[in-house]
Design a protein around this motif. Structure first.
Motif, PDB file in Angstrom:
ATOM      1  N   ARG A  72       0.794  -1.225   0.000  1.00 45.58           N
ATOM      2  CA  ARG A  72       0.000   0.000   0.000  1.00 45.58           C
ATOM      3  C   ARG A  72       0.832   1.283   0.000  1.00 45.58           C
ATOM      4  NH1 ARG A  72      -2.745   0.541   4.376  1.00 45.58           N
ATOM      5  NH2 ARG A  72      -1.747  -1.100   5.595  1.00 45.58           N
ATOM      6  N   GLN A  73       2.126   1.152  -0.233  1.00 42.58           N
ATOM      7  CA  GLN A  73       2.975   2.313  -0.492  1.00 42.58           C
ATOM      8  C   GLN A  73       3.170   2.404  -2.002  1.00 42.58           C
ATOM      9  OE1 GLN A  73       6.843   4.008   1.547  1.00 42.58           O
ATOM     10  NE2 GLN A  73       7.442   2.302   0.253  1.00 42.58           N
ATOM     11  N   VAL A  74       2.846   3.559  -2.588  1.00 42.92           N
ATOM     12  CA  VAL A  74       2.865   3.695  -4.041  1.00 42.92           C
ATOM     13  C   VAL A  74       4.101   4.460  -4.493  1.00 42.92           C
ATOM     14  CG1 VAL A  74       1.640   4.561  -6.070  1.00 42.92           C
ATOM     15  CG2 VAL A  74       0.343   3.662  -4.124  1.00 42.92           C
ATOM     16  N   LEU A  75       4.830   3.858  -5.412  1.00 42.83           N
ATOM     17  CA  LEU A  75       5.975   4.504  -6.042  1.00 42.83           C
ATOM     18  C   LEU A  75       5.537   5.049  -7.395  1.00 42.83           C
ATOM     19  CD1 LEU A  75       9.048   5.089  -6.429  1.00 42.83           C
ATOM     20  CD2 LEU A  75       9.215   2.784  -7.424  1.00 42.83           C
ATOM     21  N   LEU A  76       5.761   6.335  -7.619  1.00 43.55           N
ATOM     22  CA  LEU A  76       5.461   6.979  -8.893  1.00 43.55           C
ATOM     23  C   LEU A  76       6.765   7.289  -9.609  1.00 43.55           C
ATOM     24  CD1 LEU A  76       2.795   9.607  -7.725  1.00 43.55           C
ATOM     25  CD2 LEU A  76       2.362   7.352  -8.732  1.00 43.55           C
ATOM     26  N   THR A  77       6.923   6.749 -10.808  1.00 39.82           N
ATOM     27  CA  THR A  77       8.090   7.057 -11.629  1.00 39.82           C
ATOM     28  C   THR A  77       7.618   7.418 -13.030  1.00 39.82           C
ATOM     29  OG1 THR A  77       8.358   4.713 -12.216  1.00 39.82           O
ATOM     30  CG2 THR A  77       9.638   5.529 -10.339  1.00 39.82           C
ATOM     31  N   VAL A  87      -3.255  10.278  -6.582  1.00 39.32           N
ATOM     32  CA  VAL A  87      -2.976   8.902  -6.171  1.00 39.32           C
ATOM     33  C   VAL A  87      -3.088   8.757  -4.650  1.00 39.32           C
ATOM     34  CG1 VAL A  87      -1.223   7.088  -6.113  1.00 39.32           C
ATOM     35  CG2 VAL A  87      -1.556   8.434  -8.195  1.00 39.32           C
ATOM     36  N   ARG A  88      -2.618   9.758  -3.934  1.00 41.79           N
ATOM     37  CA  ARG A  88      -2.679   9.705  -2.458  1.00 41.79           C
ATOM     38  C   ARG A  88      -4.126   9.627  -1.974  1.00 41.79           C
ATOM     39  NH1 ARG A  88      -2.898   8.330   1.722  1.00 41.79           N
ATOM     40  NH2 ARG A  88      -1.789   8.919   3.637  1.00 41.79           N
ATOM     41  N   GLY A  89      -5.059  10.150  -2.740  1.00 44.26           N
ATOM     42  CA  GLY A  89      -6.458  10.149  -2.346  1.00 44.26           C
ATOM     43  C   GLY A  89      -7.191   8.847  -2.598  1.00 44.26           C
ATOM     44  N   LEU A  90      -6.529   7.893  -3.242  1.00 45.14           N
ATOM     45  CA  LEU A  90      -7.177   6.613  -3.520  1.00 45.14           C
ATOM     46  C   LEU A  90      -7.335   5.779  -2.254  1.00 45.14           C
ATOM     47  CD1 LEU A  90      -5.374   5.571  -6.828  1.00 45.14           C
ATOM     48  CD2 LEU A  90      -7.787   6.226  -6.595  1.00 45.14           C
ATOM     49  N   GLU A  91      -8.360   4.947  -2.246  1.00 44.56           N
ATOM     50  CA  GLU A  91      -8.616   4.072  -1.101  1.00 44.56           C
ATOM     51  C   GLU A  91      -7.459   3.108  -0.884  1.00 44.56           C
ATOM     52  OE1 GLU A  91     -12.118   1.025   0.521  1.00 44.56           O
ATOM     53  OE2 GLU A  91     -12.145   1.778  -1.553  1.00 44.56           O
ATOM     54  N   ASN A  92      -7.085   2.921   0.375  1.00 42.65           N
ATOM     55  CA  ASN A  92      -6.052   1.981   0.837  1.00 42.65           C
ATOM     56  C   ASN A  92      -4.621   2.465   0.636  1.00 42.65           C
ATOM     57  OD1 ASN A  92      -7.878  -0.023   1.763  1.00 42.65           O
ATOM     58  ND2 ASN A  92      -8.122  -0.799  -0.321  1.00 42.65           N
ATOM     59  N   VAL A 108       5.597   7.638  -2.713  1.00 44.14           N
ATOM     60  CA  VAL A 108       6.979   8.046  -2.977  1.00 44.14           C
ATOM     61  C   VAL A 108       6.998   8.606  -4.389  1.00 44.14           C
ATOM     62  CG1 VAL A 108       9.382   7.291  -3.186  1.00 44.14           C
ATOM     63  CG2 VAL A 108       7.901   6.277  -1.436  1.00 44.14           C
ATOM     64  N   ASN A 109       7.176   9.918  -4.509  1.00 43.21           N
ATOM     65  CA  ASN A 109       7.053  10.596  -5.792  1.00 43.21           C
ATOM     66  C   ASN A 109       8.421  10.798  -6.425  1.00 43.21           C
ATOM     67  OD1 ASN A 109       6.412  12.176  -7.991  1.00 43.21           O
ATOM     68  ND2 ASN A 109       5.139  13.607  -6.858  1.00 43.21           N
ATOM     69  N   GLU A 110       8.732   9.985  -7.431  1.00 40.73           N
ATOM     70  CA  GLU A 110       9.988  10.088  -8.156  1.00 40.73           C
ATOM     71  C   GLU A 110       9.762  10.553  -9.597  1.00 40.73           C
ATOM     72  OE1 GLU A 110      13.359   9.234  -7.091  1.00 40.73           O
ATOM     73  OE2 GLU A 110      12.353   9.591  -5.171  1.00 40.73           O
ATOM     74  N   LEU A 111       8.636  11.214  -9.842  1.00 38.93           N
ATOM     75  CA  LEU A 111       8.329  11.714 -11.178  1.00 38.93           C
ATOM     76  C   LEU A 111       9.274  12.853 -11.552  1.00 38.93           C
ATOM     77  CD1 LEU A 111       4.430  11.865 -10.980  1.00 38.93           C
ATOM     78  CD2 LEU A 111       5.787  10.235 -12.314  1.00 38.93           C
ATOM     79  N   GLY A 112       9.617  12.921 -12.833  1.00 45.69           N
ATOM     80  CA  GLY A 112      10.414  14.017 -13.343  1.00 45.69           C
ATOM     81  C   GLY A 112       9.563  14.953 -14.179  1.00 45.69           C
ATOM     82  N   ALA A 113       9.777  16.263 -14.022  1.00 51.64           N
ATOM     83  CA  ALA A 113       9.112  17.242 -14.879  1.00 51.64           C
ATOM     84  C   ALA A 113       9.922  17.346 -16.162  1.00 51.64           C
ATOM     85  CB  ALA A 113       9.008  18.592 -14.173  1.00 51.64           C
ATOM     86  N   LEU A 114       9.692  16.388 -17.043  1.00 47.07           N
ATOM     87  CA  LEU A 114      10.531  16.196 -18.228  1.00 47.07           C
ATOM     88  C   LEU A 114       9.669  15.754 -19.401  1.00 47.07           C
ATOM     89  CD1 LEU A 114      13.216  13.964 -16.476  1.00 47.07           C
ATOM     90  CD2 LEU A 114      13.572  16.365 -17.132  1.00 47.07           C
TER      91      LEU A 114
END
Length: 218
Positions: free
Chosen positions: A81-86, A102-107, A112-118
């Motif tokens: 239930r920990q979400v990694l975003l890449t 994504v943080r607002g989704l159930e459960n 962990v936000n690893e998204l790049g503004a690219l």
């Protein structure tokens, strides 16, 4: 052109089929989970948590596609239930907005936000990332002192993310193996720590799960 693609990377042999699936079409939003069939029993998460993780990934894909369509490339990987975003999004504001959605989704308990503004990565880069993931998975399978199915591997722009519920020894060993794979730029740990005592109790309670399965660079 496919809108979504599920990465089901096992060891190196499975990487080849995954690479072919990647080449078959674009995947602007990508699931990070593996197939439940045959894997549920070989995992340090409970069966219920594994199902929740799959549900989180599916709901996140649908949610982001509804908001952004094909304008973003986001990989969604949920573990315990920990979400990694890449991946890549156009702006820093989009990066924050995706995290909030994504943080607002159930459960979901954390993101962990690893998204790049690219700009979105090319098909060639994504194919190379898939191949790197396969090589890292193969190195974990080959290691006699690790339980490969305790780990989930995600690669983005040559950066390898390792997820799982592991001991400090396992975390260090896996990171060392991953860093030695050709093409790996950096290894980032997204682990949940287990003590050796907890792992021993888990093995006693669930002997069939001894098999294979916050962000800090190492």
């Amino acid at each position: 052109m496919q809108k979504f693609s599920t990465r089901r990377v096992g060891a190196l042999l499975l990487a080849a089929s995954t690479l072919a699936a990647t080449l078959a079409g674009c995947a602007p939003v990508v699931l990070g989970g593996v197939a439940l069939s045959g894997i549920v029993a070989a995992d340090r998460r409970t069966t219920g948590t594994q199902v929740e993780d799959e549900s989180i990934e599916l709901h996140a894909v649908n949610l982001l596609h509804g908001h952004y369509g094909d304008r973003i490339h986001v990989n969604i990987t949920s573990y315990n239930r920990q979400v990694l975003l890449t991946g890549e999004v156009p702006t820093a504001a989009d990066r924050q907005r995706v995290q909030e959605l994504v943080r607002g989704l159930e459960n979901v308990r954390s993101v962990v936000n690893e998204l790049g503004a690219l700009p979105n990565t090319s098909l060639a880069q994504r194919s190379n990332d898939t191949f790197i993931t396969g090589k890292v998975r193969a190195s974990l399978v080959d290691a006699k002192d690790l339980t490969a199915n305790a780990f989930k591997v995600v690669t983005e722009r040559g950066v390898v993310y390792l997820l799982g519920r592991v001991t400090q020894r396992e975390a260090q060993r896996a990171a060392s193996l991953a860093s030695g794979v050709t093409g790996v730029v950096k290894v980032v740990r997204v682990f949940e720590s287990l003590s050796e005592e907890e792992l021993s109790r888990m093995s006693i309670i669930r002997p069939d799960t001894a098999g294979n399965g916050n962000a800090s660079p190492r």
